[in-house]
Design a protein around this motif. Structure first.
Motif, PDB file in Angstrom:
ATOM      1  N   UNK A   1      22.904  -6.544  -7.618  1.00  0.00           N
ATOM      2  CA  UNK A   1      22.233  -5.194  -7.798  1.00  0.00           C
ATOM      3  C   UNK A   1      21.661  -5.016  -8.640  1.00  0.00           C
ATOM      4  N   UNK A   2      20.324  -5.816  -9.068  1.00  0.00           N
ATOM      5  CA  UNK A   2      19.370  -6.172  -9.761  1.00  0.00           C
ATOM      6  C   UNK A   2      17.805  -5.042  -9.016  1.00  0.00           C
ATOM      7  N   UNK A   3      17.352  -4.318  -9.679  1.00  0.00           N
ATOM      8  CA  UNK A   3      16.572  -3.942  -9.768  1.00  0.00           C
ATOM      9  C   UNK A   3      14.646  -4.151  -9.753  1.00  0.00           C
ATOM     10  N   UNK A   4      14.009  -4.527  -8.886  1.00  0.00           N
ATOM     11  CA  UNK A   4      13.012  -5.509  -8.795  1.00  0.00           C
ATOM     12  C   UNK A   4      11.807  -4.515  -8.531  1.00  0.00           C
ATOM     13  N   UNK A   5      10.963  -5.125  -9.223  1.00  0.00           N
ATOM     14  CA  UNK A   5       9.416  -4.293  -9.783  1.00  0.00           C
ATOM     15  C   UNK A   5       8.493  -4.523  -8.474  1.00  0.00           C
ATOM     16  N   UNK A   6       7.607  -4.340  -8.542  1.00  0.00           N
ATOM     17  CA  UNK A   6       6.540  -4.494  -7.540  1.00  0.00           C
ATOM     18  C   UNK A   6       6.303  -5.682  -7.759  1.00  0.00           C
ATOM     19  N   UNK A   7       5.704  -6.640  -9.029  1.00  0.00           N
ATOM     20  CA  UNK A   7       5.446  -8.029  -9.171  1.00  0.00           C
ATOM     21  C   UNK A   7       6.495  -9.098  -8.751  1.00  0.00           C
ATOM     22  N   UNK A   8       7.150  -8.448  -9.005  1.00  0.00           N
ATOM     23  CA  UNK A   8       8.684  -8.869  -8.555  1.00  0.00           C
ATOM     24  C   UNK A   8       8.504  -9.269  -6.923  1.00  0.00           C
ATOM     25  N   UNK A   9       9.312  -8.208  -6.023  1.00  0.00           N
ATOM     26  CA  UNK A   9       8.999  -8.119  -5.059  1.00  0.00           C
ATOM     27  C   UNK A   9       7.823  -8.902  -3.841  1.00  0.00           C
ATOM     28  N   UNK A  10       6.761  -8.625  -4.898  1.00  0.00           N
ATOM     29  CA  UNK A  10       5.747  -8.921  -4.011  1.00  0.00           C
ATOM     30  C   UNK A  10       5.972 -11.033  -4.074  1.00  0.00           C
ATOM     31  N   UNK A  11       5.849 -11.421  -4.884  1.00  0.00           N
ATOM     32  CA  UNK A  11       6.600 -12.731  -5.844  1.00  0.00           C
ATOM     33  C   UNK A  11       7.817 -12.947  -4.298  1.00  0.00           C
ATOM     34  N   UNK A  12       8.496 -12.476  -4.600  1.00  0.00           N
ATOM     35  CA  UNK A  12       9.108 -12.470  -3.593  1.00  0.00           C
ATOM     36  C   UNK A  12       9.187 -12.454  -1.555  1.00  0.00           C
ATOM     37  N   UNK A  13       7.700 -11.907  -1.429  1.00  0.00           N
ATOM     38  CA  UNK A  13       7.727 -11.681  -0.167  1.00  0.00           C
ATOM     39  C   UNK A  13       8.769 -10.355   0.352  1.00  0.00           C
ATOM     40  N   UNK A  14       8.626  -9.640  -0.373  1.00  0.00           N
ATOM     41  CA  UNK A  14       9.488  -8.426   0.697  1.00  0.00           C
ATOM     42  C   UNK A  14       8.313  -7.581   0.653  1.00  0.00           C
ATOM     43  N   UNK A  15       6.382  -7.326  -0.291  1.00  0.00           N
ATOM     44  CA  UNK A  15       6.111  -6.611   0.368  1.00  0.00           C
ATOM     45  C   UNK A  15       4.534  -7.388   0.795  1.00  0.00           C
ATOM     46  N   UNK A  16       3.523  -6.550   1.154  1.00  0.00           N
ATOM     47  CA  UNK A  16       2.409  -7.488   1.578  1.00  0.00           C
ATOM     48  C   UNK A  16       1.831  -7.728   0.785  1.00  0.00           C
ATOM     49  N   UNK A  17       0.856  -5.702   0.231  1.00  0.00           N
ATOM     50  CA  UNK A  17       0.193  -5.653  -0.543  1.00  0.00           C
ATOM     51  C   UNK A  17       0.897  -4.894  -2.038  1.00  0.00           C
ATOM     52  N   UNK A  18       0.239  -5.001  -3.077  1.00  0.00           N
ATOM     53  CA  UNK A  18       0.578  -4.285  -4.534  1.00  0.00           C
ATOM     54  C   UNK A  18      -0.979  -3.164  -4.987  1.00  0.00           C
ATOM     55  N   UNK A  19      -0.748  -2.669  -4.356  1.00  0.00           N
ATOM     56  CA  UNK A  19      -1.930  -1.370  -4.975  1.00  0.00           C
ATOM     57  C   UNK A  19      -1.578  -0.468  -6.266  1.00  0.00           C
ATOM     58  N   UNK A  20      -1.675   0.480  -6.195  1.00  0.00           N
ATOM     59  CA  UNK A  20      -2.386   0.997  -7.822  1.00  0.00           C
ATOM     60  C   UNK A  20      -1.806   2.504  -6.492  1.00  0.00           C
ATOM     61  N   UNK A  21      -0.690   3.168  -7.527  1.00  0.00           N
ATOM     62  CA  UNK A  21       0.114   4.501  -6.625  1.00  0.00           C
ATOM     63  C   UNK A  21      -1.141   5.241  -6.160  1.00  0.00           C
ATOM     64  N   UNK A  22      -2.211   5.286  -7.378  1.00  0.00           N
ATOM     65  CA  UNK A  22      -3.282   6.542  -6.409  1.00  0.00           C
ATOM     66  C   UNK A  22      -4.123   6.067  -5.274  1.00  0.00           C
ATOM     67  N   UNK A  23      -3.977   4.689  -4.624  1.00  0.00           N
ATOM     68  CA  UNK A  23      -4.392   3.896  -3.621  1.00  0.00           C
ATOM     69  C   UNK A  23      -4.096   3.705  -2.993  1.00  0.00           C
ATOM     70  N   UNK A  24      -2.757   3.298  -2.731  1.00  0.00           N
ATOM     71  CA  UNK A  24      -1.969   3.210  -1.692  1.00  0.00           C
ATOM     72  C   UNK A  24      -1.357   4.224  -0.849  1.00  0.00           C
ATOM     73  N   UNK A  25      -1.404   5.322  -0.280  1.00  0.00           N
ATOM     74  CA  UNK A  25      -1.711   5.825   0.757  1.00  0.00           C
ATOM     75  C   UNK A  25      -2.348   5.640   2.157  1.00  0.00           C
ATOM     76  N   UNK A  26      -4.308   5.938   1.121  1.00  0.00           N
ATOM     77  CA  UNK A  26      -5.432   5.889   1.759  1.00  0.00           C
ATOM     78  C   UNK A  26      -5.238   3.910   2.014  1.00  0.00           C
ATOM     79  N   UNK A  27      -4.922   3.342   1.005  1.00  0.00           N
ATOM     80  CA  UNK A  27      -4.936   1.720   1.902  1.00  0.00           C
ATOM     81  C   UNK A  27      -4.310   0.970   2.913  1.00  0.00           C
ATOM     82  N   UNK A  28      -2.633   1.424   2.313  1.00  0.00           N
ATOM     83  CA  UNK A  28      -1.471   1.289   3.898  1.00  0.00           C
ATOM     84  C   UNK A  28      -2.569   2.419   5.208  1.00  0.00           C
ATOM     85  N   UNK A  29      -2.620   3.384   5.146  1.00  0.00           N
ATOM     86  CA  UNK A  29      -3.018   4.338   6.615  1.00  0.00           C
ATOM     87  C   UNK A  29      -4.480   3.705   7.070  1.00  0.00           C
TER      88      UNK A  29
END
Length: 264
Positions: free
Chosen positions: A160-188
């Motif tokens: 039941x471990x916590x996974x941060x954005x960097x680790x999630x990217x290493x595991x291929x759980x996410x496609x792209x890591x962005x700054x919180x400020x640019x996140x929505x516009x990048x995904x949109x």
């Protein structure tokens, strides 16, 4: 309905926003219902080419609202969570996520069903089921294994471990890591780039990609439900939930003490 899921349409993209920010977008029964209806409407609406899923406020979703989920069900009643789980498995249009902050439990397992996952640097992801005395849900026992591999998935689930954005990217759980400020516009932008192509082609492509997984996904839903019903309400599960409400660490040692045996 109290608009726990907001809907906005832009250039072929339906934006669905989980809208309980004061609860870190924890899912109430009403929100499971609204989210399921939104998916079903998007599925049948020919003007929708892709769906972008995000959360209001600073978090994606903290999973199921325990205050709401434990309410008694009527005999034979299908829980809105189960209806939503099947809708997620069967959804055949591109699903893009924009997630930051907390993504726990149902918030984490939802991301496994998304085809493209953009996350903010603040992401904190967790599959907390063993810490709750429960088992994985939303077919995550199958999906997490297919994404990160059996050994990594097993450790993530068991700890039941916590996974941060960097680790999630290493595991291929996410496609792209962005700054919180640019996140929505990048995904949109990504969603709109996908949505410019023919809906028929997008749907057919996603169906082909998912075809080999459909039977295992539905089997995982069924198996998880049986195990969840067995463990839900167990002494360990009750201790875990009470610890959350009382803001303390759970004590599971009380359930595994061995009886002292007098020497012969």
């Amino acid at each position: 309905m109290t608009h726990t899921v907001l809907k906005e349409y832009q250039n072929g993209v339906l934006i669905l926003t989980l809208n309980r920010p004061k609860k870190k977008n924890a899912f109430s029964r009403e929100q499971w219902v609204e989210f399921t209806l939104a998916l079903q409407e998007a599925q049948s609406d020919d003007s929708v080419a892709a769906v972008l899923l995000t959360g209001a406020g600073n978090d994606f979703s903290s999973g199921t609202d325990l205050n709401d989920f434990t309410t008694a069900m009527e005999p034979g009643e299908v829980h809105p969570f189960d209806a939503c789980a099947l809708a997620m498995v069967e959804f055949d249009k591109p699903l893009i996520a924009a997630a930051k902050g907390i993504a726990v439990g149902g918030g984490a397992t939802l991301l496994l069903h998304c085809d493209v996952v953009y996350v903010g640097e603040s992401l904190r992801l967790r599959f907390p089921f063993t810490s709750l005395g429960l088992v994985p849900e939303l077919a995550s026992s199958y999906l997490l294994t297919t994404i990160v591999g059996q050994r990594k998935a097993t450790e993530i689930m068991l700890r039941s471990e916590w996974i941060n954005a960097e680790r999630a990217a290493e595991l291929d759980l996410v496609t792209t890591v962005c700054s919180d400020e640019s996140l929505f516009e990048a995904a949109l932008a990504s969603a709109k780039d996908i949505a410019k192509w023919p809906v028929s082609s997008l749907v057919a492509t996603k169906r082909l990609v998912k075809a080999a997984r459909m039977e295992p996904l539905k089997q995982a839903l069924s198996d998880e439900k049986v195990a969840m019903e067995k463990l839900g309400g167990s002494p360990e599960n009750i201790e875990a939930v009470m610890a959350i409400f009382e803001k303390r660490d759970p004590d599971f040692s009380q359930f595994r003490k061995r009886e002292e045996v007098e020497p012969a």
